[in-house]
Design a protein around this motif. Sequence first.
Motif, mmCIF file in Angstrom:
data_model
loop_
_atom_site.group_PDB
_atom_site.id
_atom_site.type_symbol
_atom_site.label_atom_id
_atom_site.label_comp_id
_atom_site.label_asym_id
_atom_site.label_seq_id
_atom_site.Cartn_x
_atom_site.Cartn_y
_atom_site.Cartn_z
ATOM 1 N N ASN A 94 2.147 -11.045 -27.250
ATOM 2 C CA ASN A 94 1.389 -10.138 -26.616
ATOM 3 C C ASN A 94 0.671 -10.438 -25.679
ATOM 4 O O ASN A 94 -0.844 -9.610 -25.433
ATOM 5 C CB ASN A 94 0.558 -9.613 -27.965
ATOM 6 N N SER A 95 0.713 -10.480 -24.571
ATOM 7 C CA SER A 95 0.199 -10.978 -23.370
ATOM 8 C C SER A 95 -0.922 -11.888 -23.333
ATOM 9 O O SER A 95 -2.286 -12.161 -23.066
ATOM 10 C CB SER A 95 -0.081 -10.109 -22.514
ATOM 11 N N ASP A 96 -1.018 -12.951 -24.820
ATOM 12 C CA ASP A 96 -2.070 -13.399 -24.867
ATOM 13 C C ASP A 96 -2.095 -15.085 -23.994
ATOM 14 O O ASP A 96 -0.968 -15.498 -24.685
ATOM 15 C CB ASP A 96 -2.449 -13.894 -26.108
ATOM 16 N N VAL A 97 -2.855 -15.414 -23.110
ATOM 17 C CA VAL A 97 -2.930 -16.354 -22.208
ATOM 18 C C VAL A 97 -3.309 -18.137 -23.378
ATOM 19 O O VAL A 97 -1.433 -19.056 -23.087
ATOM 20 C CB VAL A 97 -3.491 -16.913 -20.990
ATOM 21 N N ASP A 98 -3.580 -17.689 -24.150
ATOM 22 C CA ASP A 98 -3.722 -19.699 -24.411
ATOM 23 C C ASP A 98 -3.061 -19.467 -25.094
ATOM 24 O O ASP A 98 -2.724 -20.716 -26.135
ATOM 25 C CB ASP A 98 -5.908 -19.223 -25.012
ATOM 26 N N LEU A 99 -2.739 -18.353 -26.612
ATOM 27 C CA LEU A 99 -1.525 -18.519 -27.209
ATOM 28 C C LEU A 99 -0.137 -18.809 -27.323
ATOM 29 O O LEU A 99 0.007 -19.659 -27.032
ATOM 30 C CB LEU A 99 -1.612 -17.356 -27.988
ATOM 31 N N SER A 100 -0.136 -18.781 -25.701
ATOM 32 C CA SER A 100 1.208 -18.287 -25.175
ATOM 33 C C SER A 100 1.512 -20.299 -24.436
ATOM 34 O O SER A 100 2.272 -20.788 -24.638
ATOM 35 C CB SER A 100 1.250 -17.613 -24.284
ATOM 36 N N LEU A 101 -0.177 -20.363 -23.930
ATOM 37 C CA LEU A 101 0.080 -22.124 -23.181
ATOM 38 C C LEU A 101 0.403 -22.482 -24.648
ATOM 39 O O LEU A 101 1.432 -23.917 -23.835
ATOM 40 C CB LEU A 101 -1.125 -21.937 -22.381
ATOM 41 N N ALA A 102 -0.289 -22.851 -25.777
ATOM 42 C CA ALA A 102 -0.305 -23.682 -27.112
ATOM 43 C C ALA A 102 1.287 -23.726 -26.999
ATOM 44 O O ALA A 102 1.809 -24.519 -27.221
ATOM 45 C CB ALA A 102 -1.260 -23.646 -27.685
ATOM 46 N N GLN A 103 1.288 -22.700 -27.439
ATOM 47 C CA GLN A 103 2.969 -22.196 -27.779
ATOM 48 C C GLN A 103 3.940 -23.175 -26.914
ATOM 49 O O GLN A 103 5.121 -23.854 -27.474
ATOM 50 C CB GLN A 103 3.396 -21.235 -28.081
ATOM 51 N N ALA A 104 3.961 -22.803 -25.215
ATOM 52 C CA ALA A 104 5.398 -23.458 -24.416
ATOM 53 C C ALA A 104 4.208 -24.808 -24.435
ATOM 54 O O ALA A 104 5.546 -25.586 -24.524
ATOM 55 C CB ALA A 104 4.333 -22.721 -23.519
ATOM 56 N N LYS A 105 3.411 -25.503 -24.505
ATOM 57 C CA LYS A 105 3.461 -27.127 -24.301
ATOM 58 C C LYS A 105 3.802 -27.967 -25.618
ATOM 59 O O LYS A 105 4.461 -28.855 -25.974
ATOM 60 C CB LYS A 105 1.720 -26.994 -24.205
ATOM 61 N N ASN A 106 3.586 -26.610 -26.917
ATOM 62 C CA ASN A 106 3.861 -27.759 -28.314
ATOM 63 C C ASN A 106 5.356 -28.242 -27.940
ATOM 64 O O ASN A 106 6.343 -28.863 -28.485
ATOM 65 C CB ASN A 106 3.526 -27.007 -29.542
ATOM 66 N N GLU A 107 6.398 -26.217 -27.583
ATOM 67 C CA GLU A 107 7.622 -26.324 -27.842
ATOM 68 C C GLU A 107 7.965 -27.393 -26.696
ATOM 69 O O GLU A 107 9.302 -28.186 -26.979
ATOM 70 C CB GLU A 107 8.231 -24.980 -26.956
ATOM 71 N N TRP A 108 7.114 -27.899 -25.437
ATOM 72 C CA TRP A 108 7.360 -28.170 -24.273
ATOM 73 C C TRP A 108 7.744 -30.002 -24.986
ATOM 74 O O TRP A 108 9.009 -30.670 -24.990
ATOM 75 C CB TRP A 108 7.673 -28.404 -23.006
ATOM 76 N N ASN A 109 6.548 -30.470 -25.396
ATOM 77 C CA ASN A 109 6.329 -31.354 -26.134
ATOM 78 C C ASN A 109 7.624 -31.486 -26.895
ATOM 79 O O ASN A 109 8.573 -33.082 -27.428
ATOM 80 C CB ASN A 109 5.147 -31.476 -26.648
ATOM 81 N N ALA A 110 8.003 -31.013 -27.998
ATOM 82 C CA ALA A 110 8.800 -30.775 -28.953
ATOM 83 C C ALA A 110 10.439 -30.903 -27.811
ATOM 84 O O ALA A 110 11.368 -31.981 -28.117
ATOM 85 C CB ALA A 110 9.626 -30.122 -30.033
ATOM 86 N N PHE A 111 10.352 -30.419 -27.201
ATOM 87 C CA PHE A 111 12.306 -29.931 -26.317
ATOM 88 C C PHE A 111 12.170 -31.833 -25.765
ATOM 89 O O PHE A 111 13.307 -32.332 -26.046
ATOM 90 C CB PHE A 111 11.800 -29.310 -25.107
ATOM 91 N N ILE A 112 11.040 -32.117 -24.899
ATOM 92 C CA ILE A 112 11.464 -33.861 -24.332
ATOM 93 C C ILE A 112 11.739 -35.059 -25.161
ATOM 94 O O ILE A 112 11.428 -36.046 -24.838
ATOM 95 C CB ILE A 112 10.917 -33.928 -23.231
ATOM 96 N N GLN A 113 11.974 -34.921 -26.182
ATOM 97 C CA GLN A 113 11.349 -35.717 -27.096
ATOM 98 C C GLN A 113 13.540 -36.467 -27.141
ATOM 99 O O GLN A 113 12.971 -37.750 -27.374
ATOM 100 C CB GLN A 113 10.874 -35.549 -28.885
ATOM 101 N N GLN A 114 13.939 -35.647 -26.942
ATOM 102 C CA GLN A 114 15.537 -36.687 -26.842
ATOM 103 C C GLN A 114 15.194 -37.379 -26.141
ATOM 104 O O GLN A 114 14.710 -37.186 -25.253
ATOM 105 C CB GLN A 114 16.272 -35.019 -26.468
ATOM 106 N N TYR A 115 16.521 -38.596 -25.415
ATOM 107 C CA TYR A 115 17.374 -38.854 -24.995
ATOM 108 C C TYR A 115 18.250 -38.190 -23.813
ATOM 109 O O TYR A 115 19.320 -37.877 -24.124
ATOM 110 C CB TYR A 115 17.435 -40.408 -24.743
ATOM 111 N N PHE A 116 17.988 -36.866 -22.770
ATOM 112 C CA PHE A 116 18.675 -37.523 -21.734
ATOM 113 C C PHE A 116 18.010 -36.434 -20.300
ATOM 114 O O PHE A 116 17.053 -36.876 -20.403
ATOM 115 C CB PHE A 116 18.827 -35.361 -22.922
ATOM 116 N N THR A 117 19.076 -35.930 -19.322
ATOM 117 C CA THR A 117 18.420 -36.001 -18.158
ATOM 118 C C THR A 117 17.970 -34.388 -18.140
ATOM 119 O O THR A 117 19.071 -33.731 -17.889
ATOM 120 C CB THR A 117 19.372 -36.157 -17.242
#
Length: 169
Positions: A94-117
């Motif tokens: 619902n356009s909440d910047v702080d919540l969106s940024l926190a969710q995006a960073k958490n998802e990104w951090n989990a995403f890059i834990q794998q070994y790939f390019t």
Amino acid sequence: MAEIIFITGGQRSGKSRYAQSLAEQLSDAPVYLATAHIWDDDFQKRVDRHKSDRGEQWTTLEEEVNISKLELTGKVVLVDCITLWLTNIFYQNNSDVDLSLAQAKNEWNAFIQQYFTAIVVSNELGMGVHPENELARKFADLQGWMNQYIASLANEVVLMVSGIPVKIK
């Protein structure tokens, strides 16, 4: 952890074309991770054009938000694009910047834990016209902060200017 090549620039700066060429140089079987939600017919045409630009060697995966759930170990993955991915997160929150940024960073951090390019495409919204309304300004801020975050973790950063790649990092 993933090796990250972050490619950013303005609209129609050649980001996707450059990223696709790079992925094809690095792998005989690259993966295209599409993050778009199809909102209208015009956008569907853009997606169709991108699809037609890729050869049969590509595998396409579609995931609008939860990119970390995909198994990508050992692959070369073109993520196109962070802007559309953030749009989906921003809309869900619902356009909440702080919540969106926190969710995006958490998802990104989990995403890059794998070994790939990861070859990651994103837009530099802050280099264009100043958004005319509050919602657009909030999203431009979110995009800028997430771009900074991804760039800080990236092994390489490339700014596309009029179809020319300029290595930043």
